[in-house]
Design an enzyme around this catalytic site. Structure first.
Site, PDB file in Angstrom:
ATOM      1  N   LYS A 171       0.835  -1.204   0.000  1.00 33.76           N
ATOM      2  CA  LYS A 171       0.000   0.000   0.000  1.00 33.76           C
ATOM      3  C   LYS A 171       0.868   1.252   0.000  1.00 33.76           C
ATOM      4  CE  LYS A 171      -2.262   3.405   2.262  1.00 33.76           C
ATOM      5  NZ  LYS A 171      -1.748   4.431   3.186  1.00 33.76           N
TER       6      LYS A 171
ATOM      7  N   ASP B 287      -6.265   0.518   0.239  1.00 34.34           N
ATOM      8  CA  ASP B 287      -6.325   0.756   1.673  1.00 34.34           C
ATOM      9  C   ASP B 287      -7.691   0.295   2.154  1.00 34.34           C
ATOM     10  OD1 ASP B 287      -8.269   2.627   1.063  1.00 34.34           O
ATOM     11  OD2 ASP B 287      -6.825   4.232   0.900  1.00 34.34           O
TER      12      ASP B 287
END
Length: 215
Positions: free
Chosen positions: A125, A144
């Site tokens: 991420k 996310d």
DNA sequence: ATCCCGAGGG
DNA sequence: CCCTCTGGAT
């Protein structure tokens, strides 16, 4: 496995509508260079961007380059970033990460997923955020909590594992729009479709939502 | 699967 | 009180 035309079309419609609804969608973390974005993104784990932006001004004055992060005492760093939560782990990660930047990357932030992912505190991420926003070199889609939740609610995937969500999304979203796509879903997730109490009555993409609309 | 950890909302 | 917020490492 190539995605169905129906799914591809719905993805296009979601992107098109969200572009109209959130023309200003962008990375909400404050930063002026790749290193600042890397640090801010590490701090953003399980924490709102607003709160990260509260601590980074002082941090960016105290630490101006990778060597500053590598040499700042653990406790001093913890005090500065405390309110972002997980502050011991984040301080350890930042210092270890910066040490590697100095020793292996001439103090610069690397520009590949492979190299970024090897840094302490940097998962897929975080690496995707830095690649897409600081370098415009996206190698994937930022997944996310918001992107995962909305992708499932919109019926784009049923996967829960963020890595599997990402591999589904990169097949549905044109590469050119990977970075924008995450910003759009995050903007919508915050304003209209939070985890707890989604505001379906005012949702801009309700007709495209398999649970409520489209029927 | 569990831990790290603070702050705000409901 | 419980859940959530731009996760990552063990």
């Amino acid at each position: 496995m190539t995605p169905s035309p129906v799914l591809l079309r719905r993805t296009q419609q979601v992107i098109q509508q969200l572009k109209r609804s959130y023309p200003e969608a962008h990375c909400e973390l404050d930063y002026a260079n790749p290193l600042q974005l890397l640090i801010a993104t590490i701090l953003s784990a399980q924490c709102t961007d607003v709160r990260v932006n509260l601590v980074t001004p002082a941090l960016f004055i105290r630490c101006r380059n990778a060597n500053d992060y590598a040499t700042i005492p653990q406790t001093e760093l913890e005090v500065i970033i405390r309110s972002t939560g997980f502050y011991r782990a984040k301080a350890r990660s930042i210092r270890a990460c910066a040490t590697a930047l100095v020793s292996d990357h001439q103090g610069e932030v690397p520009q590949t997923m492979k190299e970024l992912h090897q840094l302490a505190g940097v998962g897929r991420k975080t690496a995707n955020v830095v690649l897409g926003n600081a370098f415009n070199l996206a190698e994937g889609v930022v997944v996310d909590t918001h992107v995962g939740r909305l992708s499932r609610r919109m019926g784009l995937t049923r996967q829960v594992d963020p890595v599997k969500v990402e591999s589904a999304l990169v097949k549905l979203v044109p590469k050119k729009e990977w970075t924008l796509f995450s910003h759009l879903l995050i903007a919508h997730g915050r304003k209209r479709c939070p985890a707890r109490k989604p505001d379906c009555a005012n949702c801009e993409i309700l007709k495209l939502c398999p649970r409520i609309g489209a029927r």
